[in-house]
Design a protein around this motif. Structure first.
Motif: not given
Length: 302
Positions: A223-242
């Protein structure tokens, strides 16, 4: 060293094979198909034909190497419990060959086998034998081998192992769901946390483990990143997919996520401080957000 690698044609396993070869080791990679064998050969490794579902087919390979790195796992999540049981049997079979030796046997598990707590999970945390997560079978099998004196190390992979070539991990699954549904989603406030690691950092860690003298039963957090918020991951994916991003209640989430609902709700932020200190391992590659913002998962920036 001559190292037998299961899952050698897979996302993590192929990175491990390349890392080992680049460090001067000889690799014997497990292949269950002609296509897998060709990929392993192209990486510069020798091929052993066999199948994790047929543990007897693994024994000759294990007997003729200096160490074993077990990264193979069937990621058909529709048969998750069945595949976890197959993994347990494969671990038991390979461990039986290693009994009475000091050869390293590195087993792969997942951080999700641990119960969520209001702190960072560490290498000292143990999964409950009564866990509802069938993946715990791998660690329980490892514990039985340790009790027999076999030099086992358990590598817990985080929720997200990311990087070039990731086609079947949880991020691509989220991308496919978003494309199908027309939006990305998270549960409730989306503040459950996923740890992450780049696949090349993971590969280097496996190499460091197989090269180092470690106590039987050592638990490793890749593990190199201890914990990203799931909301932030989902939002980043949504942004890239418009696409927009929405919150789903616990009751409504299964209608969106289906079988993935369990993973979408995982809250397993975890530390790797002990791992980094003992093995001298430190991250060198991109973060998950950097990969999501670049061209690893999307053909061009939006």
């Amino acid at each position: 060293m001559r190292v037998f690698v299961t899952g050698a044609s897979g996302f993590v396993g192929s990175a491990v094979v390349k890392e080992l070869i680049n460090a001067g080791h000889h690799v014997l990679g497990l292949a269950r198909s002609e296509a897998a064998a060709k990929k392993i050969t192209a990486l510069g490794a020798d091929v052993h034909l066999g199948d994790l579902a047929d543990p007897e087919s693994l024994l000759t390979a294990v007997a003729n190497v200096d160490g074993v790195i077990h990264t193979g796992f069937n990621h058909d999540f529709s048969k998750f419990a069945e595949n976890c049981e197959l993994d347990r049997k494969a671990i038991e079979a390979m461990g039986g060959v290693l009994a009475g030796t000091r050869k390293p046997f590195i087993i792969t598990s997942a951080i999700g086998v641990l119960t969520s707590v209001d702190r960072l999970l560490t290498e000292d945390d143990k999964p409950s034998p009564a866990s509802h997560n069938p993946r715990v079978a791998s660690e329980l099998a490892a514990g039985e081998l340790v009790a027999k004196g076999i030099k086992v190390a358990v590598v817990r992979l985080p929720t997200t192992v990311h990087g070039e070539g990731d086609r079947s991990g949880l991020v691509p699954i989220m991308m496919r769901l978003a494309t199908e549904k027309g939006y990305t989603a998270y549960k409730d406030d989306g503040l459950n946390r996923w740890p992450a690691v780049h696949v090349l950092d993971t590969a280097r860690l496996y190499r460091l483990i197989v090269e180092k003298e470690y106590p039987a039963g050592t638990v490793v957090h890749a593990i190199t990143e201890e914990g990203l918020y799931f909301k932030d991951i989902a939002t980043a994916i949504g942004k890239r997919l418009n696409l927009p991003t929405e919150s789903k209640s616990r009751e409504a989430a299964p209608d969106y996520f289906g079988w993935f609902s369990h993973f979408a709700g995982l809250n397993c932020a975890a530390s790797s401080q002990q791992t980094q200190a003992f093995f001298g391992w430190h991250p060198q590659h991109a973060t998950l957000m950097e990969d999501l913002q670049g061209t690893v998962y999307f053909s061009e920036k939006k």
